[in-house]
Enzyme design. Structure first.
Site, mmCIF file in Angstrom:
data_model
loop_
_atom_site.group_PDB
_atom_site.id
_atom_site.type_symbol
_atom_site.label_atom_id
_atom_site.label_comp_id
_atom_site.label_asym_id
_atom_site.label_seq_id
_atom_site.Cartn_x
_atom_site.Cartn_y
_atom_site.Cartn_z
ATOM 1 N N GLU A 278 0.842 -1.342 0.121
ATOM 2 C CA GLU A 278 0.138 -0.028 0.100
ATOM 3 C C GLU A 278 0.989 1.243 -0.182
ATOM 4 O O GLU A 278 0.639 2.160 -0.716
ATOM 5 C CB GLU A 278 -0.814 -0.074 1.367
ATOM 6 N N GLU A 281 1.937 1.564 -3.452
ATOM 7 C CA GLU A 281 0.922 2.293 -4.256
ATOM 8 C C GLU A 281 0.722 3.769 -3.951
ATOM 9 O O GLU A 281 0.505 4.299 -5.010
ATOM 10 C CB GLU A 281 -0.334 1.185 -3.933
ATOM 11 N N CYS A 304 -8.289 -2.050 4.394
ATOM 12 C CA CYS A 304 -8.279 -3.177 5.402
ATOM 13 C C CYS A 304 -9.622 -3.665 5.858
ATOM 14 O O CYS A 304 -9.952 -4.420 6.272
ATOM 15 C CB CYS A 304 -7.528 -3.030 6.455
ATOM 16 N N SER A 324 -7.347 2.056 -2.303
ATOM 17 C CA SER A 324 -6.217 0.998 -2.280
ATOM 18 C C SER A 324 -6.759 -0.095 -2.945
ATOM 19 O O SER A 324 -7.651 -0.731 -2.447
ATOM 20 C CB SER A 324 -5.418 0.865 -1.084
ATOM 21 N N LYS A 363 -15.646 -9.638 8.381
ATOM 22 C CA LYS A 363 -14.459 -10.560 7.729
ATOM 23 C C LYS A 363 -15.136 -11.808 7.147
ATOM 24 O O LYS A 363 -14.737 -12.601 6.590
ATOM 25 C CB LYS A 363 -13.337 -10.852 8.902
ATOM 26 N N GLU A 366 -16.269 -10.996 3.824
ATOM 27 C CA GLU A 366 -15.056 -10.871 3.071
ATOM 28 C C GLU A 366 -14.467 -12.180 2.514
ATOM 29 O O GLU A 366 -14.154 -12.353 1.456
ATOM 30 C CB GLU A 366 -13.885 -10.005 3.693
ATOM 31 N N GLU A 371 -13.925 -12.844 -5.449
ATOM 32 C CA GLU A 371 -12.657 -12.493 -6.067
ATOM 33 C C GLU A 371 -11.506 -13.124 -5.066
ATOM 34 O O GLU A 371 -10.556 -13.170 -5.470
ATOM 35 C CB GLU A 371 -12.419 -10.911 -5.861
ATOM 36 N N CYS A 520 -10.389 -1.704 14.937
ATOM 37 C CA CYS A 520 -10.651 -2.980 15.117
ATOM 38 C C CYS A 520 -10.727 -3.361 16.302
ATOM 39 O O CYS A 520 -11.574 -4.361 16.842
ATOM 40 C CB CYS A 520 -9.626 -3.816 14.460
#
Lengths: 590, 175
Positions: A278, A281, A304, A324, A363, A366, A371, A520
């Site tokens: 990142e 990037e 994230c 990102s 999560k 996710e 993907e 988190c």
């Protein structure tokens, strides 16, 4: 300051405080159920009733302003009788199968009933019919347990700015849920699980992966590895009676090994990897913008937090190019474990099971995004919340508190202090700066103890800027550039920030976004109940974890360096692109 | 209370597209008013006969309120309907006064006469049946309303006649 009397004791209360706040300030406890700190009281549950001299009826302490000369009793026979009656009425409608409830021994209603000494329920009446909504990968709602306190409604609309939940219908038939009692997958819910985090009873919980993980652990044909997010180590202890903010990294590691995982690893490893990808990037985008004069999407947002990704896909698709392209550390871990590590130990990806311990319910969503299969199979198989791990440890009969401190396995168990602080709001930004500043200038980030104070703490939107000087030749185009940064947590704050960027009122280069308040450490999968006092303690524990390490910068992580050398090549290289980066797509906000 | 809000005979059979294109103008004056949501819903239902999903979503966006909240308001009040209604909405009051003076029997008679249950609409789309919770005419209990007409001291045995008057007015009107 107002002067009033509570239980015969003269006290002072700041202007504008409610009776509840005035009482709490002086250590007088009034029970509550629907109350959420810092939010407009709804006064729905009536558990906080108190007697105010001269008032005709009992008053709800959460929503009644304290006033000069008030004479309040919080513990009179009348108050106790009324409170008991209120709780009995709640119990009379509530599906009280406590022994087999997810919240057994961790339930505010159960605790209250016990505290008030309720031994029988004088009211016999209809109970709400059970309607289980398990339509989403992350959350399960059981209407028959709901006591209609509306905390979830408050948190979903006011804290997260999503508004997926609201009371539907009227009277006994009221259902707290999505519009017209649709299932959650029929509306634009981001699956952050803050509703589950504030639910006082078992009406909203994470969808459990516990049984699936037990099964995997028993399967001799599978190599089962586990990764633990940094936020777990500052909260898991609470499942075993520890004070919030107790660090249990070593015990957690030992517990996971005892449970039978074949490899005990750290999401910190891929948090460090995230910083490499990142950070590169961001610097690449800045170079394109500043040197090549290309139009690149700035600010760049961190990626994230899967609740935030959902939020952007549903509500702000125009900002998707700004995200990102890095996968989250959880997903990077899965992809690296089932390729690099699997090859190293000679296991086929399909024979490896990756389990994550996450402070998060999103999560779970996710890991099953279509993907996330870049290893050829699903990169992360199961996600357990902190609470679910606590339950598994108990179920296995492990005496957690007497465990010796264990160490995580190489190579995916090595993480820096910079990765630890991914758990806190402001932490990803700080970790990125520690690395980016050093890469660009060749010098250590010039801040006390490497901490970026302006972006730490519980303020909803935080800003900072860094003027870059003394660059090394490769990055000389950044000489004198003032890099503008923002850190935001809680999706209602995110909404505010995005709107101000859209209006051109604000502009930044890099923005850290975390879905849950506090980051988190305050995730939807953490031990309940998380209020600000708990958040502050967990945040402090995470910083202490970081400070206790010799390795505090992501780019100094030797295992990550080795991964690049042996397998990935360079950050943003072809293999990275394939395994560690992803795409987003706009979703209709239903 | 918005004027003529309960009238649902103004337009019939509009397409979703037609409803959406008329909506902005209808609710314009309420959008920025505190407490404007309920009158806007009333006006929309008054014009369209019911509140479709598309209409509700557009209202939710116009008021910048979550769809779940708008749905919460619509499902709280028995007055609002999310399905097309009959030309005449018959509402039997089951408030306390009407209840004790035989409102339930009136409701049974209405169900029997119309051959539909509460919340349903007759096949010819002429009548819908609803339950009301006090129209503020307790002295005249039991009360029913047919659109904006209040009928007092209704006897179950006279319900058929009462409905027939509307049905034949309809026939007379369209012939």
């Amino acid at each position: 300051m107002y002067k009033l009397t509570i239980n015969g004791k003269a006290i002072e209360s700041p202007d504008g405080a409610t009776i509840l706040e005035a009482a709490r300030r002086v250590g007088i406890r009034i029970p509550t159920l629907c109350f959420l700190e810092k939010r407009e009281p709804v006064g729905a549950c009536r558990v906080c009733l108190v007697e105010v001299a001269g008032a005709r009826t009992l008053m709800a302490a959460c929503s009644t302003p304290a006033a000069n000369g008030m004479d309040i009793k919080t513990n009179s026979p009348r108050v106790r009788a009324a409170r008991r009656q209120v709780v009995e009425l709640l119990l009379s409608e509530h599906d009280g199968n406590c022994q087999i409830c997810d919240r057994n021994q961790d339930c505010e209603l159960q605790e209250l009933a016990s505290e008030l000494g309720i031994r029988e329920i004088a009211y016999e009446g209809e109970k709400a019919k059970a309607r289980i909504d398990d339509s989403t990968p992350a959350l399960v709602r059981d209407n028959s347990k709901c006591i209609k306190c509306r905390r979830c409604v408050t948190v979903c609309s006011q804290v997260q700015g999503v508004g997926a939940l609201h009371p539907q219908g009227r009277g006994f038939d009221t259902v707290i849920g999505p519009a017209f009692t649709l299932d959650l997958d029929g509306v634009a819910c981001v699956q952050c699980g803050q509703c589950a985090a504030v639910c006082p009873v078992g009406a909203i919980s994470e969808k459990s992966h516990v049984e699936a993980v037990w099964k995997a652990l028993e399967d001799p044909t599978k190599t089962v590895v586990v990764q633990t997010a940094p936020a777990i180590r500052a909260a898991l202890g609470e499942c075993f009676g520890c004070e919030p903010g107790t660090r249990v990294t070593g015990k957690m590691t030992s517990a996971l090994r005892t449970l039978g995982f074949n490899g005990v690893f750290d999401t910190n490893f891929t948090a460090d990897l995230t910083i490499m990808e990142e950070g590169t990037e961001l610097l690449t985008r800045l170079k394109k913008a500043l040197v090549d004069g290309e139009k690149v999407p700035l600010p760049m947002f961190t990626s994230c937090s899967p609740g935030w990704i959902n939020f952007a896909e549903y509500y702000y698709p125009e900002f998707l190019p700004n995200l990102s392209t890095c996968k989250s550390p959880q997903q990077m871990f899965g992809a690296v474990a089932k390729t690099y590590y699997a090859q190293k130990i000679g296991v086929k990806p399909e024979d490896m099971i990756v389990v994550s311990i996450m402070p998060c319910t999103a999560k779970k969503f996710e890991c099953q995004r279509e993907e996330m299969n870049d290893s050829g199979v699903r990169d992360v198989d199961y996600v357990l919340t902190t609470r679910e791990l606590g339950r598994m440890i108990k179920e296995a009969g492990i005496d957690f508190m007497s465990l010796e401190d264990g160490k995580m396995d190489a190579p995916l168990g090595l993480g820096s202090g910079a990765a630890d602080i991914f758990a806190n709001t402001g932490g990803v930004m700080e970790a990125a700066l520690r690395t980016a500043y050093e890469i660009v200038t060749g010098r250590t980030l010039p801040m006390e103890n490497l901490h970026v104070k302006p972006v730490a703490g519980l303020e909803g939107i935080k800003e900072a800027s860094v003027v870059i000087t003394g660059t090394v030749p490769a990055w000389s185009f950044l000489e004198g550039v003032e890099v503008k940064l923002a850190v935001v947590h809680g999706l209602a704050n995110v909404r505010r920030l995005l709107e101000s960027i859209k209006l051109g009122e604000k502009s930044y280069h890099f923005v850290e976004v975390m879905t849950c308040p506090g980051g988190c450490i305050g995730g939807g999968g953490q031990p309940r109940l998380t209020d600000d006092s708990v958040r502050v303690k967990r945040i402090a524990a995470i910083y202490a974890e970081d400070e206790g390490k010799a390795l505090r910068k992501s780019h100094k992580n030797e295992a990550v360096q080795q991964l690049y050398k042996e397998f990935l090549g360079a950050p943003l290289g072809e293999k990275s692109h394939h395994l560690l980066h992803t795409k987003y797509k706009s979703k209709p906000a239903l | 209370m918005a004027e003529n809000a309960t009238c649902c005979v103004c337009s019939e059979g509009l397409t979703e597209q037609e409803m959406l294109s008329q909506l902005d103008e209808l609710i314009e004056e309420y959008v920025d008013k505190p407490g404007g949501l309920i009158p806007a819903l009333q006006i929309a239902q008054g014009r369209f006969g019911y509140l479709s999903e598309g209409v509700l979503k557009k209202i939710s966006a116009a008021f910048d309120k979550p769809y779940s909240e708008v749905a919460g308001v619509v499902s709280f009040y028995s007055f609002f309907s999310t399905v097309p209604r009959g030309k005449y909405v018959v509402r039997a009051c089951l408030g306390t006064a009407c209840y004790v003076r035989g409102g339930k029997e009136v409701l049974s008679a209405l169900k029997k006469q119309l051959g539909i249950d509460v919340g349903e609409t007759t096949e010819d789309r002429l009548f819908s049946l609803d339950v009301g919770r006090c129209f503020g005419a307790c002295g005249l209990a039991p009360v029913i309303m047919v659109n904006d007409d209040v009928h007092q001291r209704v006897k179950p045995s006279k319900v058929g006649e009462l409905l027939k008057a509307y049905a034949s007015a309809e026939k007379g009107g369209t012939q």
